[in-house]
Design a protein around this motif. Structure first.
Motif, PDB file in Angstrom:
ATOM      1  N   UNK A 187      28.858   7.131  10.818  1.00  0.00           N
ATOM      2  CA  UNK A 187      27.695   7.919  11.225  1.00  0.00           C
ATOM      3  C   UNK A 187      26.438   7.091  11.381  1.00  0.00           C
ATOM      4  N   UNK A 188      26.162   6.293  10.358  1.00  0.00           N
ATOM      5  CA  UNK A 188      24.892   5.569  10.352  1.00  0.00           C
ATOM      6  C   UNK A 188      24.784   4.637  11.546  1.00  0.00           C
ATOM      7  N   UNK A 189      25.855   3.907  11.801  1.00  0.00           N
ATOM      8  CA  UNK A 189      25.830   2.998  12.947  1.00  0.00           C
ATOM      9  C   UNK A 189      25.705   3.787  14.243  1.00  0.00           C
ATOM     10  N   UNK A 191      24.346   6.713  14.759  1.00  0.00           N
ATOM     11  CA  UNK A 191      22.991   7.239  14.896  1.00  0.00           C
ATOM     12  C   UNK A 191      22.045   6.147  15.377  1.00  0.00           C
ATOM     13  N   UNK A 192      22.115   4.979  14.733  1.00  0.00           N
ATOM     14  CA  UNK A 192      21.281   3.849  15.131  1.00  0.00           C
ATOM     15  C   UNK A 192      21.459   3.516  16.612  1.00  0.00           C
TER      16      UNK A 192
ATOM     17  N   UNK B 151      22.814  -1.021   4.294  1.00  0.00           N
ATOM     18  CA  UNK B 151      23.442   0.260   4.587  1.00  0.00           C
ATOM     19  C   UNK B 151      22.809   0.877   5.835  1.00  0.00           C
ATOM     20  N   UNK B 152      21.504   0.715   5.980  1.00  0.00           N
ATOM     21  CA  UNK B 152      20.795   1.264   7.130  1.00  0.00           C
ATOM     22  C   UNK B 152      21.246   0.629   8.432  1.00  0.00           C
ATOM     23  N   UNK B 153      21.814  -0.565   8.312  1.00  0.00           N
ATOM     24  CA  UNK B 153      22.341  -1.224   9.518  1.00  0.00           C
ATOM     25  C   UNK B 153      23.759  -0.777   9.829  1.00  0.00           C
ATOM     26  N   UNK B 154      24.258   0.152   9.054  1.00  0.00           N
ATOM     27  CA  UNK B 154      25.596   0.689   9.316  1.00  0.00           C
ATOM     28  C   UNK B 154      26.704   0.018   8.525  1.00  0.00           C
ATOM     29  N   UNK B 155      26.333  -0.891   7.626  1.00  0.00           N
ATOM     30  CA  UNK B 155      27.356  -1.580   6.835  1.00  0.00           C
ATOM     31  C   UNK B 155      27.958  -0.635   5.782  1.00  0.00           C
ATOM     32  N   UNK B 188      22.174   8.669   4.474  1.00  0.00           N
ATOM     33  CA  UNK B 188      21.361   8.851   5.671  1.00  0.00           C
ATOM     34  C   UNK B 188      19.987   9.402   5.312  1.00  0.00           C
ATOM     35  N   UNK B 191      17.943   6.687   3.518  1.00  0.00           N
ATOM     36  CA  UNK B 191      17.425   5.684   4.440  1.00  0.00           C
ATOM     37  C   UNK B 191      16.208   6.223   5.180  1.00  0.00           C
ATOM     38  N   UNK B 192      16.345   7.431   5.714  1.00  0.00           N
ATOM     39  CA  UNK B 192      15.234   8.071   6.426  1.00  0.00           C
ATOM     40  C   UNK B 192      13.980   8.133   5.552  1.00  0.00           C
TER      41      UNK B 192
END
Lengths: 200, 200
Positions: A187-189, A191-192, B151-155, B188, B191-192
DNA sequence: AGATAGTTATGACAATTGTCATCTGCATAA
DNA sequence: TTATGCAGATGACAATTGTCATAACTATCT
């Protein structure tokens, strides 16, 4: 005299641009708006020759405004002025037949000249956008966008399902499908990636 | 004559501000930079009286520049000019002893006046920031920030663990702890929230 | 030496997420 | 009318995520 309206939510930039354009002999700033709603109503009452629209504004985006101007048959020419070279935004703007799409990264000096050229019937597009970017269209359909947006706000699959009156499983299917299309591994990737392309 | 330098990556705004300030009789724009690195070197060579720094710029942020100016003992006064009223940014700026922190949402007209007041030794802070925002300090420690950023980078937790040479479980503990501190119910949302406050 | 706190690790558990194959209605085009 | 395709739904499975209790190993302070 070219009568123009500026819609831009960042006050500093709006004020500076208004001042700058008013210095030109043949241009007059007849109105300023700080959100899309205000822009729309000022354009219909003031009927400026050209309006400069930011995209990301409160209430209504510049793209929303553009599309509604067409619906009501306004003759005001539209120049989009935005930070974002996102393919999704550009595509939508072109489809709405804007006369200009300029980036805030572009040179200040040419803004007045671009306005004059638009008045003569030209289309002004920032050179960065002419090549490449257009062919990348949004692979997500309406449902996938909707669901991914909710997910981007931190909603769980369960919450999304009750918001949209869909089943839990269906929501997860859509997310899975969206991630697959975006080639994202979670999801996170996803969304980015979608946000970065302007696909929301 | 007040000699000033403008560092701002958005060319349209930079150009407009420069033009606007140059119209003032007692102000002279002696340099412009489009990233933090360039700003730093121009400030050391030109020694302007005041520099106007954006925060989010390529290479180095305005806050990085400010801190390095202190280290090298520069006498140039710093005014931060940013979109973001994020507590984390503001706190860091105040700690670095900036003379001004203005929002791009503020009025264009007062910019020149703010610069003059800074020259007289005053501190110029956007009124929105004076109350409330300061006490909210970053609850996350270095590890938590680091891990949440990845994590915010999707890892995934697993990827993060091998990047940082920590165990899988430890990474998840840190994330859990961070989410708890932020009062977020999943990655998510966490992070937001953290990004929005400038806590990264 | 003992108390305390910070960092990292483990194991166990439930909840959520991501994937896939399959199924139902429903509309519409051939 | 049959066929085709789309929007949703279901169930099953594995992987990932979020939570918690507990422990080992520092370093620091008293």
């Amino acid at each position: 005299m070219i009568r123009i309206l500026i819609a831009e939510d960042q006050r500093m930039l709006r004020g500076a641009l208004a001042l700058l354009l008013d210095l030109e002999d043949d241009i007059e700033v007849v109105g300023q708006a700080c959100d899309g709603q205000e822009a729309l109503s000022l354009i219909t009452t003031l009927q400026p020759d050209v309006c400069l629209l930011d995209i990301e504004m409160p209430v209504k985006t510049g793209l929303d405004v553009t599309e509604q101007l067409i619906e009501i048959g306004s003759i005001t020419r539209v120049i989009i002025l935005t930070t974002f070279a996102r393919p999704g935004y550009f595509e939508r703007a072109i489809k709405a037949n804007v006369q200009g799409y300029l980036l805030k990264d572009g040179p200040t000096e040419q803004l007045a000249e671009s306005i004059r050229r638009v008045m003569k019937g030209h289309r002004e597009i920032s050179p960065e956008l002419i090549f490449g970017t257009f062919k990348e269209e949004n692979p997500l359909n309406a449902r996938e966008r909707e669901i991914l947006s909710l997910s981007a706000q931190g909603k769980s699959a369960n919450e999304i399902s009750s918001i949209l009156h869909l089943s839990y499983g269906t929501v997860r299917n859509y997310i899975s499908e969206a991630l697959n299309k975006l080639d994202a591994k979670n999801r996170i990737e996803g969304i980015r990636m979608a946000e970065q392309k302007g696909w929301l």
